[in-house]
Design a protein around this motif. Structure first.
Motif, PDB file in Angstrom:
ATOM      1  N   ALA A 120      54.413   7.588  58.982  1.00 20.26           N
ATOM      2  CA  ALA A 120      54.686   6.398  58.747  1.00 20.26           C
ATOM      3  C   ALA A 120      54.741   5.959  57.511  1.00 20.26           C
ATOM      4  CB  ALA A 120      53.905   5.358  59.536  1.00 20.26           C
ATOM      5  N   ASP A 123      53.818   0.498  55.093  1.00 20.07           N
ATOM      6  CA  ASP A 123      53.935  -0.676  55.971  1.00 20.07           C
ATOM      7  C   ASP A 123      53.783  -0.263  57.574  1.00 20.07           C
ATOM      8  OD1 ASP A 123      56.199   0.769  56.505  1.00 20.07           O
ATOM      9  OD2 ASP A 123      57.518  -0.722  56.194  1.00 20.07           O
ATOM     10  N   GLY A 124      53.512   1.215  57.927  1.00 21.34           N
ATOM     11  CA  GLY A 124      53.310   1.576  59.155  1.00 21.34           C
ATOM     12  C   GLY A 124      54.566   1.579  60.146  1.00 21.34           C
ATOM     13  N   ILE A 125      55.732   1.611  59.274  1.00 17.70           N
ATOM     14  CA  ILE A 125      56.981   1.851  59.937  1.00 17.70           C
ATOM     15  C   ILE A 125      57.401   2.969  59.599  1.00 17.70           C
ATOM     16  CG2 ILE A 125      59.256   0.825  60.153  1.00 17.70           C
ATOM     17  CD1 ILE A 125      57.082  -1.121  61.157  1.00 17.70           C
ATOM     18  N   ALA A 147      55.654  -0.458  69.804  1.00 16.35           N
ATOM     19  CA  ALA A 147      54.715  -1.178  69.075  1.00 16.35           C
ATOM     20  C   ALA A 147      53.197  -0.619  69.100  1.00 16.35           C
ATOM     21  CB  ALA A 147      54.653  -2.545  69.772  1.00 16.35           C
ATOM     22  N   SER A 148      52.681  -0.448  67.918  1.00 18.48           N
ATOM     23  CA  SER A 148      51.474   0.116  67.800  1.00 18.48           C
ATOM     24  C   SER A 148      50.130  -0.855  68.322  1.00 18.48           C
ATOM     25  CB  SER A 148      51.083   0.234  66.345  1.00 18.48           C
ATOM     26  OG  SER A 148      49.709   0.565  65.914  1.00 18.48           O
ATOM     27  N   THR A 153      52.313  -2.981  64.232  1.00 18.63           N
ATOM     28  CA  THR A 153      53.747  -2.586  63.745  1.00 18.63           C
ATOM     29  C   THR A 153      54.591  -2.417  64.987  1.00 18.63           C
ATOM     30  OG1 THR A 153      52.796  -0.443  63.362  1.00 18.63           O
ATOM     31  CG2 THR A 153      52.867  -2.100  61.403  1.00 18.63           C
ATOM     32  N   GLN A 155      58.177  -0.750  65.794  1.00 22.05           N
ATOM     33  CA  GLN A 155      59.429   0.246  65.206  1.00 22.05           C
ATOM     34  C   GLN A 155      60.796  -0.320  65.546  1.00 22.05           C
ATOM     35  OE1 GLN A 155      58.309   2.383  63.365  1.00 22.05           O
ATOM     36  NE2 GLN A 155      55.929   2.382  63.764  1.00 22.05           N
TER      37      GLN A 155
END
Length: 249
Positions: A120, A123-125, A147-148, A153, A155
């Motif tokens: 990722a 930004d965690g994406i 979603a995490s 985050t 996706q």
């Protein structure tokens, strides 16, 4: 000292309406839905009504809903069923996935499947270009969570799904943390498999489902009585399933 519970990404309390929906099936209508007597047929009716209600909420067909013990089993079923379907090939996932995705994929890697682990961004994406670059002619499965549970985050599953429209690989998303917050419509997501867990949405623990696109014929991971259209053996848990349907609603 008063304690405030903030760990709802791990588990939620069971909603009062959900408890009420489950109540009749503990000791009143407790029959096995596979039984052919009247009580069994009534239990079967509740089972299929719950399946229909759940499927309608995500734009699926009732036969596309496979009840499981939770999202962990649903994730394992999607991953191992795909490996049985193709026998060999390449898998794409992300390093930030839940262990119930990473560990079964890691097991397949030990058995000779090739795996690409996407990182990722800050930004965690997951970057869509990274997904496109990782795709190979022999890619059989892409598993990216919606979603995490760790950092929240979301996706771009809708956009990721578009990438595979003209590719033979299957697309799976673990939507455990997305239910109740994000769009779960199966056509919008473009996924072949979607995993959902009741315990994250004010439903009971121990129940989940795997959405499986209807044109896919998968082999079970659990064998036995041939329940769930042969995809997942074991007597269906009617109280939990009824509660799951109410929780989703």
């Amino acid at each position: 000292m008063k304690r405030i519970y903030l760990d709802y990404a791990a588990a939620t309390p069971v909603d009062l309406h959900v408890k009420e929906a489950m109540e009749p099936f503990w000791s009143e209508n407790f029959a096995n839905p596979s039984s052919i007597h009247q009580e069994g047929r009534e239990a079967k009716k509740i089972l299929e009504d719950s399946r229909r209600r759940i499927s309608s909420l995500i734009g699926a067909k009732p036969a596309e809903i496979i009840f499981t013990s939770g999202a962990t089993e649903a994730n394992n079923l999607a991953i191992f069923a795909t490996s049985k379907l193709f026998q060999k090939g390449h898998i794409i996932t992300a390093t930030i996935e839940h262990p119930s995705v990473l560990e079964p994929i890691g097991e397949l890697e030990k058995r000779g499947f090739e795996v690409t682990y996407l990182e990722a961004g800050p930004d965690g994406i997951i970057d869509l270009e990274d997904v496109k670059k990782a795709l190979r002619p022999n890619t059989i499965l892409v598993s990216i969570g919606y979603a995490s549970s760790e950092i929240g985050t979301i996706q771009p599953i809708h956009e990721i799904g578009k990438i595979f429209k003209n590719h033979d690989c299957l697309f799976h998303t673990d939507a455990s943390q997305a239910a109740g917050f994000l769009n779960l419509n199966v056509e919008y997501l473009g996924a072949d498999f979607i995993s959902v867990n009741a315990a994250k949405i004010y439903g009971p623990k121990g129940i989940g489902f795997l959405y499986k696109r209807s044109n896919l014929k998968i082999e079970p991971v659990i064998f036995g009585g041939g329940q769930e259209e042969g995809a997942r053996a074991g007597t269906e848990n009617i109280p939990l399933i009824a509660g799951f349907a109410k929780a989703l609603e």
